[in-house]
Design an enzyme around this catalytic site. Structure first.
Site, PDB file in Angstrom:
ATOM      1  N   TYR A 105       0.845  -1.194   0.000  1.00  0.00           N
ATOM      2  CA  TYR A 105       0.000   0.000   0.000  1.00  0.00           C
ATOM      3  C   TYR A 105       0.883   1.246   0.000  1.00  0.00           C
ATOM      4  O   TYR A 105       1.992   1.231   0.542  1.00  0.00           O
ATOM      5  CB  TYR A 105      -0.844   0.065   1.278  1.00  0.00           C
ATOM      6  CG  TYR A 105      -2.025  -0.877   1.338  1.00  0.00           C
ATOM      7  CD1 TYR A 105      -3.248  -0.531   0.786  1.00  0.00           C
ATOM      8  CD2 TYR A 105      -1.917  -2.106   1.978  1.00  0.00           C
ATOM      9  CE1 TYR A 105      -4.338  -1.382   0.860  1.00  0.00           C
ATOM     10  CE2 TYR A 105      -3.004  -2.968   2.058  1.00  0.00           C
ATOM     11  CZ  TYR A 105      -4.204  -2.602   1.500  1.00  0.00           C
ATOM     12  OH  TYR A 105      -5.278  -3.446   1.573  1.00  0.00           O
ATOM     13  N   TYR A 144      -0.783 -10.099   1.114  1.00  0.00           N
ATOM     14  CA  TYR A 144       0.322  -9.515   1.885  1.00  0.00           C
ATOM     15  C   TYR A 144       0.290 -10.033   3.323  1.00  0.00           C
ATOM     16  O   TYR A 144      -0.764 -10.383   3.841  1.00  0.00           O
ATOM     17  CB  TYR A 144       0.267  -7.980   1.857  1.00  0.00           C
ATOM     18  CG  TYR A 144      -0.987  -7.354   2.428  1.00  0.00           C
ATOM     19  CD1 TYR A 144      -1.147  -7.160   3.800  1.00  0.00           C
ATOM     20  CD2 TYR A 144      -2.007  -6.931   1.598  1.00  0.00           C
ATOM     21  CE1 TYR A 144      -2.294  -6.571   4.309  1.00  0.00           C
ATOM     22  CE2 TYR A 144      -3.155  -6.347   2.098  1.00  0.00           C
ATOM     23  CZ  TYR A 144      -3.289  -6.166   3.456  1.00  0.00           C
ATOM     24  OH  TYR A 144      -4.421  -5.594   3.959  1.00  0.00           O
ATOM     25  N   ARG A 154      -3.093 -11.726   4.440  1.00  0.00           N
ATOM     26  CA  ARG A 154      -4.388 -11.321   3.892  1.00  0.00           C
ATOM     27  C   ARG A 154      -4.502 -11.824   2.453  1.00  0.00           C
ATOM     28  O   ARG A 154      -3.572 -11.668   1.668  1.00  0.00           O
ATOM     29  CB  ARG A 154      -4.527  -9.788   3.864  1.00  0.00           C
ATOM     30  CG  ARG A 154      -4.559  -9.042   5.183  1.00  0.00           C
ATOM     31  CD  ARG A 154      -5.712  -9.385   6.103  1.00  0.00           C
ATOM     32  NE  ARG A 154      -6.987  -9.708   5.516  1.00  0.00           N
ATOM     33  CZ  ARG A 154      -7.896  -8.832   5.066  1.00  0.00           C
ATOM     34  NH1 ARG A 154      -7.679  -7.550   5.174  1.00  0.00           N
ATOM     35  NH2 ARG A 154      -9.041  -9.253   4.566  1.00  0.00           N
ATOM     36  N   HIS A 157      -7.700  -8.549  -1.826  1.00  0.00           N
ATOM     37  CA  HIS A 157      -8.999  -7.951  -1.496  1.00  0.00           C
ATOM     38  C   HIS A 157      -8.978  -6.480  -1.884  1.00  0.00           C
ATOM     39  O   HIS A 157      -7.917  -5.870  -2.025  1.00  0.00           O
ATOM     40  CB  HIS A 157      -9.305  -8.092   0.007  1.00  0.00           C
ATOM     41  CG  HIS A 157      -8.288  -7.422   0.877  1.00  0.00           C
ATOM     42  ND1 HIS A 157      -7.083  -8.022   1.200  1.00  0.00           N
ATOM     43  CD2 HIS A 157      -8.256  -6.198   1.471  1.00  0.00           C
ATOM     44  CE1 HIS A 157      -6.375  -7.208   1.955  1.00  0.00           C
ATOM     45  NE2 HIS A 157      -7.062  -6.081   2.137  1.00  0.00           N
ATOM     46  N   HIS A 159     -10.758  -2.824  -0.620  1.00  0.00           N
ATOM     47  CA  HIS A 159     -11.555  -2.126   0.397  1.00  0.00           C
ATOM     48  C   HIS A 159     -12.574  -1.229  -0.299  1.00  0.00           C
ATOM     49  O   HIS A 159     -12.238  -0.537  -1.276  1.00  0.00           O
ATOM     50  CB  HIS A 159     -10.652  -1.271   1.288  1.00  0.00           C
ATOM     51  CG  HIS A 159      -9.658  -2.075   2.074  1.00  0.00           C
ATOM     52  ND1 HIS A 159      -9.894  -2.513   3.366  1.00  0.00           N
ATOM     53  CD2 HIS A 159      -8.421  -2.538   1.753  1.00  0.00           C
ATOM     54  CE1 HIS A 159      -8.849  -3.198   3.809  1.00  0.00           C
ATOM     55  NE2 HIS A 159      -7.935  -3.217   2.840  1.00  0.00           N
TER      56      HIS A 159
HETATM   57 FE   LIG Z   1      -6.183  -4.396   3.027  1.00  0.00          FE
END
Ligand SMILES: [Fe+2]
Length: 233
Positions: A105, A144, A154, A157, A159
């Site tokens: 991110y 990640y 995770r 996905h 958000h």
């Molecule tokens: Fe996330």
């Protein structure tokens, strides 16, 4: 009889609730005391309105083109925003954010040792049309690792945040991808007890003959309230 402006009670089967083993943050976030219901006031439920004008939509394209194209599998996400009766929520303000194709991110809290992609920013804002549909063109995010969790990764996905007419009518959830092995062990997805409610968090891969042939198309539906409401994640 319920007061006219109260929120519906959370359904513990279809909404993530309480503390979840293996999901340390729930022990920090979930209140130690019983929850108190505070009915929302008329003023809170009627304004401020015109969110799309205040925030402004940003084109739903995170993938870019040509030499500014983000690295990764090109995908399109067709997300439909509906109410409990399946009626489109036109005008809903939809924000999305996700990591890049390496699982990184753009955020100072992301300590994962994965490379940033200079052509990928990772966030968009769209307004649902008359059919409640928003279409996002992007690249598929990677899995990640979650720091300090001894092996929790995770699954891929995206958000989603959906605003209705006013600031308080907001739903924050996550879209998952079908067929991902990490879906089975993800503490956030599996904090939803009801398997059918979990299934509703997973997008469907459209036939590969659908769309412009250069991207896989995923279809997803967000239900903003009612018994089949999308879980708040
Ligand atoms: Fe996330």
């Amino acid at each position: 009889m319920m007061p006219p402006f109260s929120l519906a009670r959370r359904d513990p089967a279809t909404q993530s609730e309480g503390t979840v083993a293996g999901y340390a943050q729930t022990f920090q976030r979930w209140p130690a005391q019983p929850l108190v219901r505070r009915p929302q006031t008329r003023a809170e439920l009627t304004g401020p309105a015109n969110l799309a004008r205040r925030l402004g939509a940003v084109r739903g394209d995170l993938a870019g083109y040509g030499d500014r194209r983000a690295i990764g599998q090109l995908i399109k996400v067709r997300a439909r925003i509906v109410d409990e009766d399946g009626v489109p929520v036109s005008g809903a303000l939809v924000e999305v954010w996700h990591c890049n194709a390496a699982g990184k991110y753009i955020h100072p809290n992301d300590t994962h040792d994965a490379p940033a992609d200079p052509n990928f920013y990772g966030a968009a804002r769209m307004v649902a049309g008359d059919s409640g549909l928003v279409e996002l063109r992007t690249i598929k995010p990677a899995a990640y690792p979650v720091p300090d969790t001894a092996g929790w990764w995770r699954p891929p996905h995206i958000h989603f945040s959906v605003w209705g007419r006013v600031w308080l009518s907001r739903l924050v959830t996550q879209m998952f991808f079908p067929g991902e092995p990490l879906n089975e062990s993800d503490a956030i997805l599996n904090a939803i007890r009801d398997p059918e409610a979990r299934r509703r968090c997973i997008a469907e891969l459209a036939p590969t003959t659908k769309g412009t042939q250069d991207a896989l198309v995923y279809e997803y539906q967000i239900v903003v309230r009612g018994r089949g409401a999308s879980p708040k994640l």
